[in-house]
Design an enzyme around this catalytic site. Structure first.
Site, mmCIF file in Angstrom:
data_model
loop_
_atom_site.group_PDB
_atom_site.id
_atom_site.type_symbol
_atom_site.label_atom_id
_atom_site.label_comp_id
_atom_site.label_asym_id
_atom_site.label_seq_id
_atom_site.Cartn_x
_atom_site.Cartn_y
_atom_site.Cartn_z
ATOM 1 C CG ASP A 96 8.704 -3.006 -0.283
ATOM 2 O OD1 ASP A 96 7.597 -3.515 -0.061
ATOM 3 O OD2 ASP A 96 8.871 -1.786 -0.464
ATOM 4 C CD GLU A 118 7.408 -1.559 -6.711
ATOM 5 O OE1 GLU A 118 7.550 -1.705 -5.489
ATOM 6 O OE2 GLU A 118 6.364 -1.130 -7.217
ATOM 7 C CD GLU A 132 8.064 -1.957 4.638
ATOM 8 O OE1 GLU A 132 8.867 -1.322 5.362
ATOM 9 O OE2 GLU A 132 6.896 -2.224 5.010
ATOM 10 C CG HIS A 205 0.527 1.335 5.920
ATOM 11 N ND1 HIS A 205 0.596 2.153 4.818
ATOM 12 C CD2 HIS A 205 1.366 0.302 5.672
ATOM 13 C CE1 HIS A 205 1.429 1.620 3.935
ATOM 14 N NE2 HIS A 205 1.923 0.502 4.425
ATOM 15 N NE ARG A 207 5.813 -4.876 11.283
ATOM 16 C CZ ARG A 207 4.835 -5.564 10.708
ATOM 17 N NH1 ARG A 207 4.329 -5.178 9.561
ATOM 18 N NH2 ARG A 207 4.339 -6.645 11.300
ATOM 19 C CG HIS A 238 -3.212 -0.683 7.187
ATOM 20 N ND1 HIS A 238 -3.205 -1.814 7.958
ATOM 21 C CD2 HIS A 238 -2.423 -0.949 6.124
ATOM 22 C CE1 HIS A 238 -2.449 -2.731 7.383
ATOM 23 N NE2 HIS A 238 -1.953 -2.223 6.268
HETATM 24 C C1 UD1 Z 1 2.420 -4.897 5.065
HETATM 25 C C2 UD1 Z 1 3.849 -4.840 4.552
HETATM 26 C C3 UD1 Z 1 4.182 -3.438 4.077
HETATM 27 C C4 UD1 Z 1 3.133 -2.892 3.134
HETATM 28 C C5 UD1 Z 1 1.746 -3.066 3.720
HETATM 29 C C6 UD1 Z 1 0.720 -2.690 2.704
HETATM 30 C C7 UD1 Z 1 5.537 -6.259 5.641
HETATM 31 C C8 UD1 Z 1 6.424 -6.432 6.798
HETATM 32 N N1 UD1 Z 1 4.766 -5.163 5.642
HETATM 33 O O1 UD1 Z 1 2.382 -4.068 6.229
HETATM 34 O O2 UD1 Z 1 5.435 -3.452 3.424
HETATM 35 O O3 UD1 Z 1 3.384 -1.530 2.929
HETATM 36 O O4 UD1 Z 1 1.546 -4.426 4.075
HETATM 37 O O5 UD1 Z 1 -0.527 -2.440 3.273
HETATM 38 O O6 UD1 Z 1 5.490 -7.072 4.757
HETATM 39 N N2 UD1 Z 1 -4.802 -6.794 8.889
HETATM 40 C C9 UD1 Z 1 -6.089 -7.279 8.796
HETATM 41 N N3 UD1 Z 1 -6.597 -7.567 7.552
HETATM 42 C C10 UD1 Z 1 -5.902 -7.375 6.412
HETATM 43 C C11 UD1 Z 1 -4.597 -6.868 6.519
HETATM 44 C C12 UD1 Z 1 -4.047 -6.598 7.765
HETATM 45 O O7 UD1 Z 1 -6.754 -7.454 9.791
HETATM 46 O O8 UD1 Z 1 -6.420 -7.625 5.321
HETATM 47 C C13 UD1 Z 1 -4.236 -6.493 10.234
HETATM 48 C C14 UD1 Z 1 -3.817 -7.756 10.998
HETATM 49 O O9 UD1 Z 1 -4.093 -7.568 12.368
HETATM 50 C C15 UD1 Z 1 -2.299 -7.764 10.794
HETATM 51 C C16 UD1 Z 1 -1.994 -6.290 10.788
HETATM 52 O O10 UD1 Z 1 -3.062 -5.686 10.101
HETATM 53 O O11 UD1 Z 1 -1.627 -8.483 11.813
HETATM 54 C C17 UD1 Z 1 -0.674 -5.890 10.159
HETATM 55 O O12 UD1 Z 1 -0.525 -6.476 8.879
HETATM 56 P P1 UD1 Z 1 0.961 -6.704 8.285
HETATM 57 O O13 UD1 Z 1 0.822 -7.302 6.923
HETATM 58 O O14 UD1 Z 1 1.800 -7.412 9.249
HETATM 59 O O15 UD1 Z 1 1.535 -5.242 8.214
HETATM 60 P P2 UD1 Z 1 1.192 -4.040 7.247
HETATM 61 O O16 UD1 Z 1 1.370 -2.791 8.001
HETATM 62 O O17 UD1 Z 1 -0.091 -4.307 6.564
HETATM 63 N N1 UDP Z 2 -5.159 1.508 -1.652
HETATM 64 C C1 UDP Z 2 -6.456 1.007 -1.762
HETATM 65 N N2 UDP Z 2 -7.362 1.303 -0.779
HETATM 66 C C2 UDP Z 2 -7.047 2.073 0.301
HETATM 67 C C3 UDP Z 2 -5.731 2.558 0.406
HETATM 68 C C4 UDP Z 2 -4.808 2.251 -0.588
HETATM 69 O O1 UDP Z 2 -6.775 0.316 -2.720
HETATM 70 O O2 UDP Z 2 -7.926 2.306 1.129
HETATM 71 C C5 UDP Z 2 -4.183 1.153 -2.696
HETATM 72 C C6 UDP Z 2 -3.418 2.290 -3.335
HETATM 73 O O3 UDP Z 2 -4.076 2.764 -4.489
HETATM 74 C C7 UDP Z 2 -2.082 1.648 -3.689
HETATM 75 C C8 UDP Z 2 -1.924 0.565 -2.669
HETATM 76 O O4 UDP Z 2 -3.192 0.360 -2.063
HETATM 77 O O5 UDP Z 2 -2.135 1.023 -4.959
HETATM 78 C C9 UDP Z 2 -0.907 0.967 -1.628
HETATM 79 O O6 UDP Z 2 -0.979 0.099 -0.573
HETATM 80 P P1 UDP Z 2 -0.374 0.428 0.840
HETATM 81 O O7 UDP Z 2 -0.312 1.894 1.033
HETATM 82 O O8 UDP Z 2 -1.151 -0.392 1.802
HETATM 83 O O9 UDP Z 2 1.079 -0.228 0.745
HETATM 84 P P2 UDP Z 2 2.495 0.285 0.210
HETATM 85 O O10 UDP Z 2 2.352 0.716 -1.201
HETATM 86 O O11 UDP Z 2 2.928 1.377 1.135
HETATM 87 O O12 UDP Z 2 3.366 -0.902 0.366
#
Ligand code: UD1
Ligand code: UDP
Length: 367
Positions: A96, A118, A132, A205, A207, A238
């Site tokens: 998603d 999924e 999502e 984490h 949004r 996160h």
């Molecule tokens: C994204 C997904 C969410 C998922 C989550 C898993 C969307 C809209 N959201 O949300 O569905 O649950 O990933 O974790 O697709 N950042 C870093 N390094 C990284 C990753 C993120 O610096 O490796 C920072 C960046 O500043 C980035 C911000 O986190 O702009 C947000 O990342 P983003 O992927 O937009 O949103 P998530 O909350 O991670």
């Molecule tokens: N996870 C990880 N390290 C962390 C936190 C989560 O490897 O510090 C793993 C967790 O086991 C799960 C996945 O990340 O498999 C979930 O990711 P996240 O919560 O970022 O996204 P979501 O599932 O909500 O989309």
């Protein structure tokens, strides 16, 4: 030769798609090509190392504090060349995220079949989780083959009028991943720090929670932990700077709550399996915990994972401070409540989801 292009961009997609990639690589009739969108960077790359997956493409789109516009526009514009060059038989996307949504839209524009891993999870509220729920419904509206993790996900798709012949119940590939990551022998400094205290693994984490809701959630955890001498919390924060800011602001003055960098998936799974309980707004964690027999307070107003609630492992507690405090105190004081929620049950399959996905692809596109 069947060419399967697998596109993903975030941590949870990587954890759940790497087992699929490894399985598809075993079939001589299938050529797999992996394309990262780069929506995540630091949080995703260690997973590729653990599973030994080598992407051919990285669209490298991540920006600090990226918006939904940034992600969608960048993926759509950059993936076109990859699709033109590879001309895949089918593209697999997962779940998603906005990476999955934009990649699916690009395939739709190009007339390339989409396999959705999924598929069929629903809350039927476009704003929870946001974005999502919209992403997964939008992807399913243009998907050709649905890999539903559970029977209830399949039922959602049938109710929406999808053809049964295109829906396959596979189990969730996260169970396949757990087979690789969980180790009987394991130690980590966090476990040493927690010593004989009860360790709560915490993640947040989403949004839609960023802002006041997230502050209230953090305050609830802070206030309850304050009342218990033998409780410790570890929070791998996160990398989203907006989440980091709130976490640093609210958890700034306690020795019982440890903020750490995101854990790699081996550490996260093994620490979870040795913890007392979990508090989370994560999707994937809600699927892992029932298998590991860890009670979870889900700090969200909706869940698309009703199987974990039915199994008794997950409790949906919302984002109101008082409700979270009450549920957390109950789990810390009532042994019977704790016992019932910590019975290990696994509604997400037998760890052979990737194999089923591979077999479906072979049957559909094989000679
Ligand atoms: C994204 C997904 C969410 C998922 C989550 C898993 C969307 C809209 N959201 O949300 O569905 O649950 O990933 O974790 O697709 N950042 C870093 N390094 C990284 C990753 C993120 O610096 O490796 C920072 C960046 O500043 C980035 C911000 O986190 O702009 C947000 O990342 P983003 O992927 O937009 O949103 P998530 O909350 O991670
Ligand atoms: N996870 C990880 N390290 C962390 C936190 C989560 O490897 O510090 C793993 C967790 O086991 C799960 C996945 O990340 O498999 C979930 O990711 P996240 O919560 O970022 O996204 P979501 O599932 O909500 O989309």
């Amino acid at each position: 030769m069947i060419k399967v292009l697998i596109v993903f961009g975030t941590r949870p997609e990587a954890i759940k798609m790497c087992p699929v990639i490894k399985k598809l690589e075993e079939y001589s009739q299938i050529k797999t090509v992996v394309c990262l969108t780069g929506q995540h960077r630091e949080m995703l790359l260690p997973i590729l190392n653990i599973f030994q997956v080598a992407p051919k493409y990285d669209l490298n789109i991540m920006k600090d504090r990226q918006t939904l516009f940034d992600i969608t526009i960048a993926v759509l514009s950059k993936i076109k060349d990859v699709l033109d060059q590879e001309k895949p038989t089918v593209v697999l996307v997962h779940g998603d995220t906005t990476s999955a949504f934009a990649a699916a839209v690009a395939c739709f524009y190009k007339g390339i079949p989409i396999g959705h891993v999924e598929a069929g999870l629903r809350t039927y509220n476009h704003y929870s989780p946001y974005p999502e729920e919209f992403n997964r419904q939008a992807i399913d509206s243009i998907t050709d083959i649905f890999f539903a993790p559970t029977v209830s996900a399949k039922e959602n798709l049938l109710k929406e009028g999808k053809y049964e012949k295109n829906i396959f119940v596979t189990g969730n590939t996260v169970i396949d991943a757990l087979k690789t990551t969980i180790h009987a022998e394991y130690s980590h400094e966090v476990l040493k720090w927690a010593e004989n205290n009860r360790l709560i693994l915490f993640t947040a984490h989403r949004r839609e929670n960023i802002g006041t809701s997230m502050r209230k959630i953090f305050e609830a955890v802070n206030e309850v932990v304050d009342e218990f001498e033998d409780v410790r919390v570890v929070y791998p924060v996160h990398l989203n700077p907006k989440v980091q800011e709130i976490a640093n602001e609210i958890f700034n003055n306690t020795e019982k709550i440890k903020l750490i960098a995101p854990l790699d998936v081996i550490d996260f799974h093994n620490i979870m399996s040795r913890s007392y309980m979990v508090i989370t707004d994560s999707g994937g964690v809600q699927e892992e915990a029932p298998s590991l027999g860890k009670p979870v307070l889900v700090i969200r107003n909706t869940t698309e994972r009703p199987e974990g609630v039915a199994a008794g492992t997950l409790k949906l507690v919302g984002t109101e401070k008082d409700n979270i405090k009450k549920a957390l105190k109950e789990l810390l004081t009532n042994k019977e409540t704790y016992r019932k929620m910590s019975e290990a049950k696994n509604p997400y399959g037998d760890g052979k989801a990737s194999e089923r996905i591979g077999q479906v692809i072979l049957k559909r596109w094989g000679e």
